[in-house]
Design a protein around this motif. Structure first.
Motif, PDB file in Angstrom:
ATOM      1  N   TYR A  70       0.822  -1.223   0.000  1.00 34.88           N
ATOM      2  CA  TYR A  70       0.000   0.000   0.000  1.00 34.88           C
ATOM      3  C   TYR A  70       0.854   1.270   0.000  1.00 34.88           C
ATOM      4  CZ  TYR A  70       1.616  -1.278   4.491  1.00 34.88           C
ATOM      5  OH  TYR A  70       2.462  -1.693   5.488  1.00 34.88           O
ATOM      6  N   ARG A  71       2.150   1.183   0.345  1.00 35.57           N
ATOM      7  CA  ARG A  71       3.024   2.378   0.339  1.00 35.57           C
ATOM      8  C   ARG A  71       3.580   2.497  -1.074  1.00 35.57           C
ATOM      9  NH1 ARG A  71       4.328   4.846   4.763  1.00 35.57           N
ATOM     10  NH2 ARG A  71       4.062   3.031   6.113  1.00 35.57           N
ATOM     11  N   GLY A 119      -3.386  -3.800  -0.333  1.00 34.12           N
ATOM     12  CA  GLY A 119      -3.696  -3.387   1.037  1.00 34.12           C
ATOM     13  C   GLY A 119      -3.462  -4.450   2.094  1.00 34.12           C
ATOM     14  N   ILE A 120      -3.266  -5.701   1.653  1.00 34.17           N
ATOM     15  CA  ILE A 120      -3.050  -6.790   2.608  1.00 34.17           C
ATOM     16  C   ILE A 120      -1.551  -6.921   2.847  1.00 34.17           C
ATOM     17  CG2 ILE A 120      -3.448  -9.254   3.052  1.00 34.17           C
ATOM     18  CD1 ILE A 120      -6.040  -7.696   2.492  1.00 34.17           C
ATOM     19  N   VAL A 121      -1.122  -6.847   4.088  1.00 34.34           N
ATOM     20  CA  VAL A 121       0.320  -6.943   4.355  1.00 34.34           C
ATOM     21  C   VAL A 121       0.849  -8.281   3.807  1.00 34.34           C
ATOM     22  CG1 VAL A 121       2.071  -7.133   6.165  1.00 34.34           C
ATOM     23  CG2 VAL A 121       0.285  -5.399   6.337  1.00 34.34           C
ATOM     24  N   GLY A 149       7.246  -4.546   3.188  1.00 35.49           N
ATOM     25  CA  GLY A 149       7.831  -3.949   4.382  1.00 35.49           C
ATOM     26  C   GLY A 149       8.435  -4.982   5.315  1.00 35.49           C
ATOM     27  N   ASP A 150       9.143  -4.492   6.320  1.00 31.47           N
ATOM     28  CA  ASP A 150       9.732  -5.377   7.331  1.00 31.47           C
ATOM     29  C   ASP A 150       8.652  -6.173   8.061  1.00 31.47           C
ATOM     30  OD1 ASP A 150       9.939  -2.273   8.002  1.00 31.47           O
ATOM     31  OD2 ASP A 150       9.049  -3.292   9.718  1.00 31.47           O
ATOM     32  N   GLY A 151       7.435  -5.593   8.164  1.00 31.88           N
ATOM     33  CA  GLY A 151       6.346  -6.299   8.846  1.00 31.88           C
ATOM     34  C   GLY A 151       5.871  -7.499   8.055  1.00 31.88           C
ATOM     35  N   ALA A 152       6.000  -7.438   6.721  1.00 30.59           N
ATOM     36  CA  ALA A 152       5.458  -8.498   5.858  1.00 30.59           C
ATOM     37  C   ALA A 152       6.319  -9.751   5.843  1.00 30.59           C
ATOM     38  CB  ALA A 152       5.301  -7.949   4.438  1.00 30.59           C
ATOM     39  N   GLN A 155       4.950 -12.831   7.554  1.00 28.48           N
ATOM     40  CA  GLN A 155       3.733 -13.469   7.062  1.00 28.48           C
ATOM     41  C   GLN A 155       4.084 -14.831   6.463  1.00 28.48           C
ATOM     42  OE1 GLN A 155       1.292 -12.034   8.389  1.00 28.48           O
ATOM     43  NE2 GLN A 155       0.116 -11.079   6.772  1.00 28.48           N
ATOM     44  N   ASN A 179      11.931  -0.024   7.011  1.00 29.93           N
ATOM     45  CA  ASN A 179      11.912   1.372   7.460  1.00 29.93           C
ATOM     46  C   ASN A 179      11.848   1.448   8.987  1.00 29.93           C
ATOM     47  OD1 ASN A 179       9.279   0.620   7.917  1.00 29.93           O
ATOM     48  ND2 ASN A 179       8.405   1.940   6.326  1.00 29.93           N
ATOM     49  N   TYR A 181       9.959   0.211  11.216  1.00 29.55           N
ATOM     50  CA  TYR A 181       8.700  -0.009  11.936  1.00 29.55           C
ATOM     51  C   TYR A 181       7.640  -0.685  11.063  1.00 29.55           C
ATOM     52  CZ  TYR A 181      10.716   3.351  15.164  1.00 29.55           C
ATOM     53  OH  TYR A 181      11.556   3.978  16.040  1.00 29.55           O
ATOM     54  N   GLY A 182       6.848  -1.555  11.701  1.00 34.17           N
ATOM     55  CA  GLY A 182       5.609  -2.040  11.112  1.00 34.17           C
ATOM     56  C   GLY A 182       4.520  -1.298  11.873  1.00 34.17           C
ATOM     57  N   MET A 183       3.825  -0.420  11.267  1.00 33.91           N
ATOM     58  CA  MET A 183       2.963   0.553  11.964  1.00 33.91           C
ATOM     59  C   MET A 183       3.804   1.229  13.069  1.00 33.91           C
ATOM     60  SD  MET A 183      -0.815  -1.168  11.904  1.00 33.91           S
ATOM     61  CE  MET A 183      -1.866   0.123  11.400  1.00 33.91           C
ATOM     62  N   HIS A 248       3.196   6.144  10.049  1.00 32.14           N
ATOM     63  CA  HIS A 248       2.831   4.974   9.254  1.00 32.14           C
ATOM     64  C   HIS A 248       1.789   5.328   8.193  1.00 32.14           C
ATOM     65  CE1 HIS A 248       1.485   1.040   8.072  1.00 32.14           C
ATOM     66  NE2 HIS A 248       0.265   1.407   8.377  1.00 32.14           N
TER      67      HIS A 248
END
Ligand SMILES: Cc1ncc(C[n+]2csc(CCOP(=O)(O)OP(=O)(O)O)c2C)c(N)n1
Ligand SMILES: [Mg+2]
Length: 325
Positions: A70-71, A119-121, A149-152, A155, A179, A181-183, A248
């Protein structure tokens, strides 16, 4: 220029121009969001410009595919999508690149081989396996660049996908835009290891650590990875260390980080680093930069005017483009 550091004035001038376009576009979008011209979710790319530009300028636009999260504004503009069509999409207008039905998180351009915006991580990662599989199956020479992202990376879809990329020898670059942070959660609080390039070894693939604030580091390492994916069908993880200047999304006051941390990254600003390099090499001047900045502000203002003057999609189009023919 393929596979060596881009040194010529024209190429670097174009890279600088696009990085500045992304920055100005994003900062203007933040204002417009505050004015409620843009609604829904909106995740800005300010600070991460060297990642999109260092990677995209190492690809062949005639055959390589790009997918991201989404970014996605930076990748879209970096690929040369029309700023008017991108801004109109943020506005939810029918002249937007997704006809105003996707918004900020769902930019798309088939001609530019840009398959979203998701939109789905982590949702784009299995899709990238599909596009890379198609490239391999049809013996094409294109490669797929999949950003997330690092958050993904935590998954399950990522692990299933990279495993398939290895066993099916798919030409895909898994590009982690770390980056920090994840959120609002720092990577060190959720990751068993934070050196994501090392995860590649678990799949028998190479991993590269990349300085995402430095255009040249991103460009050079991506060029090599693209070449290996193209010729040897070898996937890889590129762990790109970067930083987002804004929160975020637009609803995040970013209280989980200090001003000093933000300032330390701003001192390594990717646009300023490239600009300083170009001044040193006598490729540009402060005056030329100021002129460029003015030109870009005008381009972004035209995109805003275009969006303001465009119509919302008609109710009758509600069920159009939902399923493919
Ligand atoms: C499957 C799923 N879970 C949770 C969310 C909510 N969510 C949106 S963004 C985000 C953080 C992702 O962080 P990261 O992958 O590091 O990307 P960044 O926003 O930093 O670019 C979360 C948890 C979502 N959109 N999808
Ligand atoms: Mg992140």
């Amino acid at each position: 220029m393929a596979y060596s550091i881009q040194k010529d004035k024209e190429t670097l001038g174009e890279v600088l121009r696009k990085m500045l376009l992304i920055r100005v576009f994003e900062e203007r979008s933040a204002q417009l969001y505050g004015l409620r011209k843009i609604g829904g979710f909106c995740h800005l790319y300010s600070g991460q410009e060297a990642v999109a530009m260092g990677t995209i300028s190492a690809t062949d636009p005639s055959k390589d595919y790009i997918l991201t999260s989404y970014r996605d504004h930076g990748h879209a503009l970096g690929l040369g999508m029309d700023p008017g069509a991108v801004m109109a999409e943020l506005y939810g207008k029918e002249t937007g690149c997704s006809k105003g039905k996707g918004g900020s998180m769902h930019l798309f351009d088939v001609e530019k081989k840009f398959f979203g915006g998701n939109g789905i991580v982590g949702g784009q990662i299995p899709v990238a396996i599909g596009t890379a599989f198609k490239q391999r199956y049809l013996n094409e020479t294109g490669v797929t660049l999949c950003f997330f992202g690092d958050g993904a990376i935590h998954q399950g879809a990522f692990h299933e996908s990279i495993n398939l990329a290895k066993i099916w020898q798919l030409p895909v670059l898994f590009i982690v835009e770390n980056n920090e942070y994840g959120m609002g959660t720092a990577v060190s609080r959720v990751s068993s290891i934070t050196e994501y390039e090392k995860k590649a070894a678990g799949y028998g693939l190479p991993g590269y650590l990349v300085d995402g604030m430095d255009y040249f580091d991103v460009y050079t390492k991506t060029s090599k990875a693209v070449e290996r994916a193209r010729k040897e069908h070898e996937a890889c993880i590129m762990h790109v260390k970067t930083y987002r200047y804004r929160g975020h999304s637009m609803s995040d006051p970013a209280k989980y980080r200090s001003k000093d941390e933000l300032q330390a990254y701003k001192e390594k600003d990717p646009i300023q680093q490239l600009f300083k390099h170009m001044v040193k090499e006598k490729m540009t001047t402060k005056k030329a930069y100021e002129t460029l900045e003015e030109e870009i502000k005008e381009i972004v203002e035209s995109a805003v005017t275009f969006s303001e003057e465009s119509n919302e999609p008609p109710i009758s189009s509600l069920y159009e483009d939902v399923f493919s023919d």
